[in-house]
Design a protein around this motif. Sequence first.
Motif, mmCIF file in Angstrom:
data_model
loop_
_atom_site.group_PDB
_atom_site.id
_atom_site.type_symbol
_atom_site.label_atom_id
_atom_site.label_comp_id
_atom_site.label_asym_id
_atom_site.label_seq_id
_atom_site.Cartn_x
_atom_site.Cartn_y
_atom_site.Cartn_z
ATOM 1 N N ALA A 88 14.367 -40.635 6.889
ATOM 2 C CA ALA A 88 13.858 -39.262 6.760
ATOM 3 C C ALA A 88 14.915 -38.286 6.290
ATOM 4 O O ALA A 88 14.628 -37.105 6.066
ATOM 5 C CB ALA A 88 13.299 -38.796 8.101
ATOM 6 N N ILE A 141 7.712 -37.493 10.708
ATOM 7 C CA ILE A 141 7.874 -38.944 10.606
ATOM 8 C C ILE A 141 6.535 -39.588 10.924
ATOM 9 O O ILE A 141 5.863 -39.207 11.882
ATOM 10 C CB ILE A 141 8.960 -39.445 11.571
ATOM 11 C CG1 ILE A 141 10.343 -39.021 11.075
ATOM 12 C CG2 ILE A 141 8.891 -40.951 11.744
ATOM 13 C CD1 ILE A 141 11.461 -39.377 12.023
ATOM 14 N N LEU A 173 6.184 -36.159 15.066
ATOM 15 C CA LEU A 173 5.957 -37.598 14.996
ATOM 16 C C LEU A 173 4.453 -37.817 15.020
ATOM 17 O O LEU A 173 3.752 -37.309 15.899
ATOM 18 C CB LEU A 173 6.595 -38.313 16.189
ATOM 19 C CG LEU A 173 6.360 -39.831 16.273
ATOM 20 C CD1 LEU A 173 7.091 -40.554 15.140
ATOM 21 C CD2 LEU A 173 6.796 -40.377 17.633
ATOM 22 N N THR A 215 14.733 -47.087 15.740
ATOM 23 C CA THR A 215 14.480 -45.669 15.491
ATOM 24 C C THR A 215 15.544 -45.066 14.592
ATOM 25 O O THR A 215 15.254 -44.200 13.753
ATOM 26 C CB THR A 215 14.425 -44.909 16.823
ATOM 27 O OG1 THR A 215 13.449 -45.521 17.672
ATOM 28 C CG2 THR A 215 14.058 -43.453 16.612
ATOM 29 N N ILE A 224 14.604 -45.310 11.019
ATOM 30 C CA ILE A 224 13.532 -44.388 10.640
ATOM 31 C C ILE A 224 14.091 -42.980 10.435
ATOM 32 O O ILE A 224 13.750 -42.293 9.459
ATOM 33 C CB ILE A 224 12.436 -44.384 11.713
ATOM 34 C CG1 ILE A 224 11.868 -45.799 11.904
ATOM 35 C CG2 ILE A 224 11.324 -43.417 11.336
ATOM 36 C CD1 ILE A 224 10.926 -45.927 13.097
ATOM 37 N N LEU A 225 14.958 -42.543 11.332
ATOM 38 C CA LEU A 225 15.552 -41.211 11.202
ATOM 39 C C LEU A 225 16.412 -41.114 9.952
ATOM 40 O O LEU A 225 16.397 -40.090 9.241
ATOM 41 C CB LEU A 225 16.386 -40.902 12.447
ATOM 42 C CG LEU A 225 15.613 -40.788 13.771
ATOM 43 C CD1 LEU A 225 16.573 -40.622 14.937
ATOM 44 C CD2 LEU A 225 14.614 -39.639 13.725
ATOM 45 N N ALA A 278 9.447 -39.625 6.165
ATOM 46 C CA ALA A 278 9.652 -41.058 6.360
ATOM 47 C C ALA A 278 8.365 -41.664 6.904
ATOM 48 O O ALA A 278 7.641 -41.032 7.673
ATOM 49 C CB ALA A 278 10.806 -41.328 7.321
ATOM 50 N N PRO A 338 13.293 -34.729 14.216
ATOM 51 C CA PRO A 338 12.123 -34.310 13.434
ATOM 52 C C PRO A 338 11.305 -33.262 14.179
ATOM 53 O O PRO A 338 11.353 -33.163 15.403
ATOM 54 C CB PRO A 338 11.334 -35.607 13.271
ATOM 55 C CG PRO A 338 11.722 -36.433 14.447
ATOM 56 C CD PRO A 338 13.164 -36.102 14.722
#
Length: 358
Positions: A71, A9, A82, A64, A67-68, A31, A79
């Motif tokens: 991805a 990420i 990072l 967050t 974002i996850l 992502a 992930p």
Amino acid sequence: MASTDGVAISLFSGAGGLDLGAEAAGFKVRAAVERDRDASLTMEKNFDTLASPVIQKDILDTPTSEILKAAGLRSGQRPDLLIGGPPCTPFSKSGFWLEWKRQGLDPDASLLQAYTRVLKDAQPRAFVLENVYALTYNNKASRPALTRLLKEIDEAGYNFNMKVLNAADYGVPQARPRLFIIGAPKGKPTPVHPDATHGGKWERRATGLIEGRPHVTAGEALEGLITDPEREEKIGGKYGHLLPGIPPGDNYLHYTERREHPDPQFEWRSRYWSFLLKLDPNRPSPTIQAQPGPNIGPFHWENRRLRTAEVKRLFTFPDEFELVGTRGSVQAQLGNSVPPLLGQKVLENVRIALGGAR
């Protein structure tokens, strides 16, 4: 936690220099978060591993979980990596002439906390945080910010190593010192920084033995590159006519009484070091800035601004890498980037710490 097969990420992705390094080291950037429109489009044009379009919004407004999800991670997955370099405005050396920055009052400093928030929430198997080396300075802006950052990394459950690396020491034809903080969860092997592969003199290391292979020079990097002229490459303004008289590798100091110039134009050390700075083909390029002023170099030894293809070479971006936006936007995207080759060297060591398989 389920394996995610090298999923990375990316935060504050910019044009994707660190991301290119991650992919060259075997990770897959799935992502990315980047609020600048041109940089987001640059990412989407060059990265086919993204599971979703770049999240083009302020990270302070991006949970967050979003974002996850971008991805493609399911519940119970985290992930492997990072990565990110929060904007360096509050801590950059070029900004310290502003009193409010020296006092640590720049609101962009909070972006470091955005990174550690995602670190704590996402719990990646490793992380890389990149920033300007001036973040390590002992002043009112940098010292409290670094202390808080390291405390938050510790509280997120991570051990880390911190070091300033000069890109030229890793084969990049540019002397570009940057801070890299790399880490892994407590109880797991902590990544270490890569050993330098090249050595030589640069502005902050003018003496001493040259270890390893010599630095890659600007002349070597640009050799054989065929470029078209750019409208913006001509140097004008009050001082542009002085550039042809400056020897390669020198700057405005050439036109000072101390240098015994017959017609001095400047007082000694009255300007920033990169004022009228010209590349030396026999040395790495000095640091290339994101937003240089009208007389700020480095300029080409042919007495013009560097062309886009040349800047890409000096950052180790692939020749075929496509950037979106105006010439000024492209300069900003490249000037804010981590040289991909440096990112690759750092992230290869991170992958080793992860066991090389994930």
